[in-house]
Scaffold this active site. Structure first.
Site, PDB file in Angstrom:
ATOM      1  N   ASP A   1       4.701  -9.450  -5.722  1.00  0.00           N
ATOM      2  CA  ASP A   1       3.404  -9.556  -5.072  1.00  0.00           C
ATOM      3  C   ASP A   1       3.444 -10.590  -3.940  1.00  0.00           C
ATOM      4  O   ASP A   1       3.993 -11.681  -4.110  1.00  0.00           O
ATOM      5  CB  ASP A   1       2.392  -9.995  -6.144  1.00  0.00           C
ATOM      6  CG  ASP A   1       0.959  -9.842  -5.700  1.00  0.00           C
ATOM      7  OD1 ASP A   1       0.557  -8.726  -5.337  1.00  0.00           O
ATOM      8  OD2 ASP A   1       0.227 -10.862  -5.713  1.00  0.00           O
TER       9      ASP A   1
ATOM     10  N   GLU B   1       6.349  -6.933  -1.707  1.00  0.00           N
ATOM     11  CA  GLU B   1       5.176  -6.629  -0.889  1.00  0.00           C
ATOM     12  C   GLU B   1       5.220  -7.553   0.323  1.00  0.00           C
ATOM     13  O   GLU B   1       5.019  -8.762   0.193  1.00  0.00           O
ATOM     14  CB  GLU B   1       3.886  -6.867  -1.682  1.00  0.00           C
ATOM     15  CG  GLU B   1       2.654  -6.479  -0.880  1.00  0.00           C
ATOM     16  CD  GLU B   1       1.346  -7.072  -1.422  1.00  0.00           C
ATOM     17  OE1 GLU B   1       0.292  -6.494  -1.129  1.00  0.00           O
ATOM     18  OE2 GLU B   1       1.379  -8.108  -2.108  1.00  0.00           O
TER      19      GLU B   1
HETATM   20  C1  GLC Z   1      -1.462  -8.159  -3.596  1.00  0.00           C
HETATM   21  C2  GLC Z   1      -1.902  -7.107  -4.575  1.00  0.00           C
HETATM   22  C3  GLC Z   1      -3.403  -7.105  -4.636  1.00  0.00           C
HETATM   23  C4  GLC Z   1      -3.849  -8.468  -5.118  1.00  0.00           C
HETATM   24  C5  GLC Z   1      -3.300  -9.557  -4.217  1.00  0.00           C
HETATM   25  C6  GLC Z   1      -3.457 -10.901  -4.846  1.00  0.00           C
HETATM   26  O1  GLC Z   1      -1.837  -7.870  -2.298  1.00  0.00           O
HETATM   27  O2  GLC Z   1      -1.368  -5.864  -4.218  1.00  0.00           O
HETATM   28  O3  GLC Z   1      -3.904  -6.104  -5.481  1.00  0.00           O
HETATM   29  O4  GLC Z   1      -5.235  -8.522  -5.139  1.00  0.00           O
HETATM   30  O5  GLC Z   1      -1.917  -9.396  -3.995  1.00  0.00           O
HETATM   31  O6  GLC Z   1      -2.584 -11.043  -5.918  1.00  0.00           O
END
Ligand code: GLC
Length: 526
Positions: free
Chosen positions: A218, A272
């Site tokens: 994440d 991500e």
């Molecule tokens: C990322 C996740 C999202 C979450 C954010 C904070 O972007 O995909 O769903 O709210 O991180 O953890």
């Protein structure tokens, strides 16, 4: 292909390069205890939908599970209060072990979601950190004195209305602010602190030792923030970087994680990384010593336009060094569903593109049956950032709760679930689900689609066409993005092996491919 065959391909990394991934949002996949929220036992029950070793199933080789750890659920699991336990709403660690075992038995690898940028404010680390300025864990988070009676700098959080978006919250007891790039209930860890790095290493080992195949990480591009907490430039001018995202030092952490993963046999991580520019995103592969792949989100930003998608693919193919393996996705739990964005009539062409490009495809649960964003009545809104429509329960059958639960579902079920569901599409050869299965199983049997080279073909406006080639197999893919017919000239013989329209398989195409409106084909070149 039977699961044992999937296991027998021993080349390191082939499972995540050649396999199809499927993202499960655990709250919404399958409830097993009637509380209206999906759980791990429910996922286990539905694994045969994903891969039972035969073309009756979707045939994916890996799943990524969004967080199921203990959490106060302010951000539905992305606010973790214990990284090493399952939240009771999702079950127990034993349920997880069972899920993992059952997935592996079917040749399905499992990625868990690692959330290292922040914890919940209820995590014992933050409770200790907040307890006093002298606590040994104080420095595990980012604390700073007020500046001019307000927050320490101008950094903004991602969630919330514009006025409330400061990335800092004052802790009245100690008189200092703490940093949070998401909700105030999600304080950011201090990644300059070596103990924090070690603590997250331990979390990774905990899950790797349990047998997971890797991680989706994440907000992997954030983590490290400017030590001096300098203000961001007011406008994100090109050569004036932001001080709170994508610092160079984040790559050190990714290299550390890669070394850790490499201590284990054939594991991987996908990060991500929300870099808009591909030239920046490519840096996250490092020298084949960082995360195995950063997510390429650029498809999510494109309108339905053949030239735009082709542009992304060509740029990406040009930029990637030979050691780097691409990946593509059309949606996830933070974004409007692809079928809503592009329309149901384009769902097959979109799927065909995703599943035949060079790179690892990530499918989001429900895409395979054409689930769309569900309008949420105001009294049922639960997410802080408007993401409920794309997170509604999986539609399994035509019963009142779509086979998802016997209780009251945590989010409303789509009004069209009585028609758009797995059971209705399973035995219908003309269904979207059948189309997904055909493409995925074709891909499994095709070296060109799994691992072959990529080359764009000349095509008229509105058509995206390319050739994939490996081991003497050459396949052409032609995708018509338009609502009217189109024609692609080709110089050689081509036999249709798969099409979005029924009845074309076996057609010989020469000297041109005639594509119907919103039609896509795969043809063997000879
Ligand atoms: C990322 C996740 C999202 C979450 C954010 C904070 O972007 O995909 O769903 O709210 O991180 O953890």
């Amino acid at each position: 292909m039977c699961p044992s065959l999937l296991h027998s391909r021993h080349v390191t990394g082939s499972w995540w390069r050649e396999g199809v991934f499927y993202q499960i949002y655990p709250r919404s996949f399958q409830d097993s205890n009637g509380d209206g929220v999906g759980d791990l036992a429910g996922i286990t029950r539905r694994l045969d939908h994903l891969n039972d070793g035969s073309p009756r199933s979707l045939g994916v080789q890996a799943i990524w599970l969004s967080p199921f750890y203990r959490s106060p659920m302010k951000d539905f699991g992305y606010d973790v209060s214990d990284y090493r336990d399952v939240d009771p709403i999702f079950g127990t660690l034993e349920d997880f072990d069972h899920l993992l075992e059952e997935a592996h038995r079917r040749g399905i690898r499992v990625l868990v979601d690692l959330v290292p940028n922040h914890t919940s404010d209820q995590h014992p680390w933050f409770i200790a950190s907040r307890s006093s300025r002298n606590d040994p864990k104080r420095d595990w988070y980012v604390w700073a004195d007020p500046r001019n009676g307000g927050p320490p700098n101008n950094w903004r959080a991602v969630f919330g209305s514009a006025e409330k978006r400061a990335a800092w919250t004052l802790d009245p007891a100690s008189g200092q602010y703490y940093l949070h790039h998401f909700l105030p209930e999600q304080p950011d860890l201090n990644w300059w602190n070596e103990e924090v790095r070690r603590a997250i290493d331990d979390v990774m080992r905990f899950w790797l030792d349990r047998g997971v195949d890797g991680f989706r990480i994440d907000v992997a591009h954030s983590l490290v923030k400017d030590k001096l907490l300098r203000n961001n430039p007011r406008l994100f001018a090109k050569r004036r970087p932001r001080h709170n995202w994508e610092l160079d030092e984040v790559h050190e952490i990714h290299r550390r994680w890669r070394r850790l993963l490499d201590e284990y046999d054939d594991r991987m991580a996908v990060g991500e990384v929300s870099s808009r520019k591909l030239s920046n995103l490519v840096r996250y592969y490092g020298n084949d010593d960082e995360l195995h792949m950063p997510f390429n989100f650029n498809f999510l930003r494109q309108p339905w336009n053949a030239e735009k998608f082709r542009g992304v693919v060509e740029e990406w193919e040009r930029l990637l060094p030979s050691h780097a393996w691409p990946d593509y996705t059309l949606t996830n739990h933070d974004r409007s569903r692809a079928t809503t964005r592009y329309g149901l009539r384009n769902a097959r062409v979109a799927a065909l593109m995703l599943l035949t490009l060079r790179g690892t495809p990530f499918i989001y649960y429900g895409e395979e049956i054409g689930m769309t964003d569900v309008p949420i009545p105001p009294d049922r809104i639960v997410d802080v950032d408007g993401r409920d429509p794309e997170r509604t329960p999986m539609q399994w059958d035509a019963t009142a709760k779509a086979g998802f639960t016997t209780g009251r579902p945590w989010l409303p079920i789509a009004a069209d679930a009585d028609q758009v569901n797995v059971a209705a599409q399973r035995d219908d050869p003309a269904s979207l689900f059948s189309f997904y299965r055909r493409v995925i199983w074709l891909r499994h049997g095709s070296p060109a689609l799994r691992a072959g080279s990529y080359r764009s073909l000349r095509a008229p406006r509105g058509v995206f066409a390319y050739v994939r080639e490996a081991d003497g197999e050459r396949l052409m893919v032609a995708l018509n993005f338009l609502d009217r017919s189109s024609r692609v000239s080709i110089a050689e013989n081509a036999d249709v092996v798969l099409s979005t329209s029924d009845g074309r398989t076996g057609d010989r195409l020469q000297p041109a491919v005639e594509l119907g409106p919103n039609e896509g084909i795969v043809a063997k070149l000879s």
